[in-house]
Enzyme design. Structure first.
Site, PDB file in Angstrom:
ATOM      1  N   ARG A 118       0.643  -1.188   0.038  1.00  0.00           N
ATOM      2  CA  ARG A 118      -0.044  -0.038   0.133  1.00  0.00           C
ATOM      3  C   ARG A 118       0.694   1.066  -0.153  1.00  0.00           C
ATOM      4  NH1 ARG A 118      -3.223  -3.154   3.756  1.00  0.00           N
ATOM      5  NH2 ARG A 118      -4.943  -4.028   2.410  1.00  0.00           N
ATOM      6  N   LYS A 140       2.218  11.443 -11.192  1.00  0.00           N
ATOM      7  CA  LYS A 140       1.357  10.460 -12.092  1.00  0.00           C
ATOM      8  C   LYS A 140       2.166   9.112 -12.258  1.00  0.00           C
ATOM      9  CE  LYS A 140      -1.990  13.424 -14.564  1.00  0.00           C
ATOM     10  NZ  LYS A 140      -2.273  13.774 -15.675  1.00  0.00           N
ATOM     11  N   GLU A 182       7.356  18.182 -24.936  1.00  0.00           N
ATOM     12  CA  GLU A 182       6.769  18.473 -23.844  1.00  0.00           C
ATOM     13  C   GLU A 182       7.158  19.862 -23.153  1.00  0.00           C
ATOM     14  OE1 GLU A 182       4.305  16.554 -22.780  1.00  0.00           O
ATOM     15  OE2 GLU A 182       4.466  14.540 -22.809  1.00  0.00           O
ATOM     16  N   LYS A 224       5.664  23.254 -14.228  1.00  0.00           N
ATOM     17  CA  LYS A 224       4.972  21.925 -13.838  1.00  0.00           C
ATOM     18  C   LYS A 224       4.776  22.001 -12.056  1.00  0.00           C
ATOM     19  CE  LYS A 224       4.005  17.432 -14.072  1.00  0.00           C
ATOM     20  NZ  LYS A 224       3.751  16.007 -14.979  1.00  0.00           N
ATOM     21  N   GLU A 234      -5.722  16.693 -10.562  1.00  0.00           N
ATOM     22  CA  GLU A 234      -6.299  17.148 -11.670  1.00  0.00           C
ATOM     23  C   GLU A 234      -7.772  17.132 -11.933  1.00  0.00           C
ATOM     24  OE1 GLU A 234      -4.348  15.204 -15.450  1.00  0.00           O
ATOM     25  OE2 GLU A 234      -6.095  15.130 -16.287  1.00  0.00           O
ATOM     26  N   ARG A 238      -4.445  21.398 -13.976  1.00  0.00           N
ATOM     27  CA  ARG A 238      -3.514  20.188 -14.037  1.00  0.00           C
ATOM     28  C   ARG A 238      -3.970  19.459 -15.632  1.00  0.00           C
ATOM     29  NH1 ARG A 238      -0.373  15.647 -10.930  1.00  0.00           N
ATOM     30  NH2 ARG A 238       1.091  15.077 -12.620  1.00  0.00           N
ATOM     31  N   ASN A 242      -2.416  18.271 -20.477  1.00  0.00           N
ATOM     32  CA  ASN A 242      -2.714  17.234 -21.588  1.00  0.00           C
ATOM     33  C   ASN A 242      -2.854  17.799 -22.825  1.00  0.00           C
ATOM     34  OD1 ASN A 242      -2.832  14.809 -19.927  1.00  0.00           O
ATOM     35  ND2 ASN A 242      -4.578  15.374 -18.944  1.00  0.00           N
ATOM     36  N   HIS A 245      -2.639  15.829 -26.134  1.00  0.00           N
ATOM     37  CA  HIS A 245      -2.302  14.345 -25.486  1.00  0.00           C
ATOM     38  C   HIS A 245      -3.441  13.374 -25.859  1.00  0.00           C
ATOM     39  CE1 HIS A 245       1.165  15.950 -23.290  1.00  0.00           C
ATOM     40  NE2 HIS A 245       1.234  14.663 -22.837  1.00  0.00           N
ATOM     41  N   HIS A 249      -2.464  10.190 -27.490  1.00  0.00           N
ATOM     42  CA  HIS A 249      -2.679   8.837 -26.971  1.00  0.00           C
ATOM     43  C   HIS A 249      -3.324   8.011 -28.025  1.00  0.00           C
ATOM     44  CE1 HIS A 249      -1.973  10.298 -22.402  1.00  0.00           C
ATOM     45  NE2 HIS A 249      -0.930  10.030 -22.939  1.00  0.00           N
ATOM     46  N   HIS A 262       6.467   8.848 -27.279  1.00  0.00           N
ATOM     47  CA  HIS A 262       5.412   9.562 -26.611  1.00  0.00           C
ATOM     48  C   HIS A 262       5.479  11.169 -27.204  1.00  0.00           C
ATOM     49  CE1 HIS A 262       2.429  11.032 -23.642  1.00  0.00           C
ATOM     50  NE2 HIS A 262       3.448  11.669 -23.367  1.00  0.00           N
TER      51      HIS A 262
HETATM   52  P1  NAD Z   1      11.553   5.950 -22.362  1.00  0.00           P
HETATM   53  O1  NAD Z   1      11.527   6.024 -20.981  1.00  0.00           O
HETATM   54  O2  NAD Z   1      10.890   4.799 -23.090  1.00  0.00           O
HETATM   55  O3  NAD Z   1      13.008   6.505 -22.631  1.00  0.00           O
HETATM   56  C1  NAD Z   1      13.152   6.536 -23.984  1.00  0.00           C
HETATM   57  C2  NAD Z   1      14.333   5.602 -24.392  1.00  0.00           C
HETATM   58  O4  NAD Z   1      15.584   6.327 -24.169  1.00  0.00           O
HETATM   59  C3  NAD Z   1      14.546   4.382 -23.800  1.00  0.00           C
HETATM   60  O5  NAD Z   1      14.949   3.260 -25.001  1.00  0.00           O
HETATM   61  C4  NAD Z   1      15.420   4.715 -22.834  1.00  0.00           C
HETATM   62  O6  NAD Z   1      16.095   3.262 -22.542  1.00  0.00           O
HETATM   63  C5  NAD Z   1      16.475   5.586 -23.155  1.00  0.00           C
HETATM   64  N1  NAD Z   1      17.242   6.271 -22.370  1.00  0.00           N
HETATM   65  C6  NAD Z   1      16.907   6.940 -21.171  1.00  0.00           C
HETATM   66  N2  NAD Z   1      17.425   7.633 -20.761  1.00  0.00           N
HETATM   67  C7  NAD Z   1      18.636   7.681 -21.505  1.00  0.00           C
HETATM   68  C8  NAD Z   1      19.896   8.025 -21.331  1.00  0.00           C
HETATM   69  N3  NAD Z   1      20.156   8.965 -20.567  1.00  0.00           N
HETATM   70  N4  NAD Z   1      20.932   7.966 -22.483  1.00  0.00           N
HETATM   71  C9  NAD Z   1      20.547   6.933 -23.449  1.00  0.00           C
HETATM   72  N5  NAD Z   1      19.139   6.385 -23.514  1.00  0.00           N
HETATM   73  C10 NAD Z   1      18.419   6.760 -22.596  1.00  0.00           C
HETATM   74  O7  NAD Z   1      10.669   7.184 -22.957  1.00  0.00           O
HETATM   75  P2  NAD Z   1      10.423   8.796 -22.217  1.00  0.00           P
HETATM   76  O8  NAD Z   1      10.246   9.501 -23.364  1.00  0.00           O
HETATM   77  O9  NAD Z   1      11.429   9.203 -21.278  1.00  0.00           O
HETATM   78  O10 NAD Z   1       8.830   8.638 -21.670  1.00  0.00           O
HETATM   79  C11 NAD Z   1       7.788   8.401 -22.180  1.00  0.00           C
HETATM   80  C12 NAD Z   1       6.901   7.756 -21.226  1.00  0.00           C
HETATM   81  O11 NAD Z   1       6.374   8.691 -20.128  1.00  0.00           O
HETATM   82  C13 NAD Z   1       5.411   7.312 -21.788  1.00  0.00           C
HETATM   83  O12 NAD Z   1       5.058   5.901 -21.235  1.00  0.00           O
HETATM   84  C14 NAD Z   1       4.574   8.364 -21.280  1.00  0.00           C
HETATM   85  O13 NAD Z   1       3.096   8.138 -21.133  1.00  0.00           O
HETATM   86  C15 NAD Z   1       5.062   8.956 -19.885  1.00  0.00           C
HETATM   87  N6  NAD Z   1       4.846  10.102 -19.513  1.00  0.00           N
HETATM   88  C16 NAD Z   1       4.248  10.065 -18.209  1.00  0.00           C
HETATM   89  C17 NAD Z   1       4.162  11.306 -17.584  1.00  0.00           C
HETATM   90  C18 NAD Z   1       3.856  11.509 -16.103  1.00  0.00           C
HETATM   91  O14 NAD Z   1       3.243  12.611 -15.823  1.00  0.00           O
HETATM   92  N7  NAD Z   1       3.855  10.437 -15.363  1.00  0.00           N
HETATM   93  C19 NAD Z   1       4.292  12.556 -18.487  1.00  0.00           C
HETATM   94  C20 NAD Z   1       4.818  12.497 -19.847  1.00  0.00           C
HETATM   95  C21 NAD Z   1       4.845  11.053 -20.337  1.00  0.00           C
HETATM   96  N1  GLY Z   2       2.133  14.862 -17.735  1.00  0.00           N
HETATM   97  C1  GLY Z   2       0.783  15.214 -17.312  1.00  0.00           C
HETATM   98  C2  GLY Z   2       0.608  15.490 -16.143  1.00  0.00           C
HETATM   99  O1  GLY Z   2       1.436  15.179 -15.190  1.00  0.00           O
HETATM  100  O2  GLY Z   2      -0.374  16.040 -15.580  1.00  0.00           O
END
Ligand code: NAD
Ligand code: GLY
Length: 360
Positions: A118, A140, A182, A224, A234, A238, A242, A245, A249, A262
């Site tokens: 939990r 998130k 972003e 942010k 949200e 917040r 999006n 998005h 998505h 993404h």
């Molecule tokens: P990712 O985590 O897939 O990383 C992108 C690629 O870069 C991967 O192949 C990873 O292994 C590589 N990588 C990471 N760091 C590296 C480094 N320093 N050097 C070399 N390679 C590296 O993708 P992302 O773009 O970081 O994140 C996308 C994800 O984040 C999606 O799933 C999206 O839905 C999510 N997201 C979440 C939020 C949130 O608020 N939680 C906001 C935006 C996006």
């Molecule tokens: N990336 C969208 C949020 O954090 O709300």
């Protein structure tokens, strides 16, 4: 080093931004209140940065779990693998989880931390630009479902975010560009001066100029942190994060997770949202051109994939967390620097936009 704060009362936490942060043990240890620590990362990042992180954890009981790399592995199945590891290692409720990676690892690790017994403490060590400016901040967490992106998850805040700009040196150009989508979002939704700055400094950012990148990370995190502090779960502002998005998505799900990054899907979706904002009479042609041109300069895609036709788009967009009573709701732009809250969209207008924007 810059220190920002996400202000959430007794769950407030710092975001550290700077150079050489992975070599500062006290940044880690001051936020770890347990002896048991697990580091979650993936097979790409582990050879690059896992040792550096482990060096900060001497004296702790440390486990590691290296997941496969890719959006297609952001699933309940792989989060379950994290639970298996924690249980096998007999980790207690006061254990700490460290997510070392991009948004995929950050979202999965955070979700595992939210659920295990939990809730256990967790630290975000974002290693992509996208994760440093967005996903690691704000709590998130979650995974994808075959029927919808990020559909399973929880709001769960970390103890801290350690964003070391040096790790971006190993990030490839495509990932850097995706992260910039972003960054641009903050300028569009609430920071017109930042949008101007981005237009003027895009060449420096693409050349990975350290000063420009640090400024962009910091300014994004300031935006942010303010939004999350005001509206953690949200219920209001917040949702503006999006922008683009809902379209994005739909593209990620429709094309198959991992085909579009993404940030690439968000770039296309933001152009679609800008086009719709023009159709609503809010943005003018010149504004829309500015937005599309900035994405183009970065090398990001600006038109939706042909194989997702308007009917499929509508089907995919029907699965979105902003929808209410089955009605599609979107974030649009009143002007550059001002976003709307979610607005109900007239189906005919949306259908016409989906049929025409980027389709010729
Ligand atoms: P990712 O985590 O897939 O990383 C992108 C690629 O870069 C991967 O192949 C990873 O292994 C590589 N990588 C990471 N760091 C590296 C480094 N320093 N050097 C070399 N390679 C590296 O993708 P992302 O773009 O970081 O994140 C996308 C994800 O984040 C999606 O799933 C999206 O839905 C999510 N997201 C979440 C939020 C949130 O608020 N939680 C906001 C935006 C996006
Ligand atoms: N990336 C969208 C949020 O954090 O709300």
């Amino acid at each position: 080093m810059k220190k920002l704060v996400v202000a959430l009362g007794n769950r407030s936490y710092p975001i550290y931004i700077g150079s050489g942060l992975l070599n500062q043990p006290e940044l880690f240890t001051q936020h770890i209140k347990s002896r048991q620590v697990i580091v979650i990362t993936n097979e790409t990042i582990a050879p690059l940065y896992l040792d550096a992180v482990l060096k900060n954890l001497q004296g702790y009981i440390v486990e590691q779990l290296i997941l496969p790399d890719g959006e297609q592995f952001k699933t309940l199945e792989f989060v379950s693998g994290i639970f298996d590891k924690l249980l096998t290692c007999k980790f207690s409720r006061n254990a700490t989880l460290i997510s070392l990676g991009g948004g995929v690892i950050g979202d999965m690790g955070g979700f595992a931390a939210a659920c295990y017994q939990r809730g256990i403490a967790f630290l975000q060590i974002p290693t992509t630009l996208l994760a440093q400016v967005d996903s690691s901040v704000g709590g998130k967490t979650g995974v994808n479902h075959p029927l919808g992106k990020n559909m399973i998850g929880a709001f769960y805040q970390p103890q801290c975010v350690i964003a070391d700009a040096d790790v971006l040196d190993t990030l490839d150009d495509r990932q850097l560009a995706a992260g910039l989508a972003e960054v641009i979002k903050y300028g569009l939704i609430r920071d017109a001066d930042f949008f101007d700055w981005l237009e003027n400094n895009i060449t420096a950012l693409l050349a990975r100029d350290k000063q420009a990148l640090s400024f962009a990370i910091e300014r994004s995190c300031i935006n942010k942190a303010e939004i999350v502090s005001e509206d953690e779960t949200e219920t209001g502002i917040r949702a503006t994060l999006n922008l683009g998005h809902t379209f994005g998505h739909a593209i990620e799900t429709g094309a198959g997770y991992g085909v579009y990054l993404h940030g690439e899907a968000v770039a296309i979706g933001t152009c679609q949202a800008a086009d719709l904002s023009r159709r609503k009479g809010w943005l003018n042609d010149a504004d829309v051109e500015r937005i599309i041109n900035l994405f183009k300069k970065i090398g990001l895609p600006v038109t939706p994939p042909k194989e997702i036709d308007s009917e499929r788009f509508l089907e995919l967009m029907a699965v979105d967390k902003k929808n209410s009573d089955g009605q599609i709701r979107l974030i649009l732009l009143k002007q550059i620097g001002t976003a709307t809250l979610p607005v109900n969209i007239n189906q005919e207008l949306l259908g016409a936009a989906l049929k025409t924007y980027g389709r010729t």
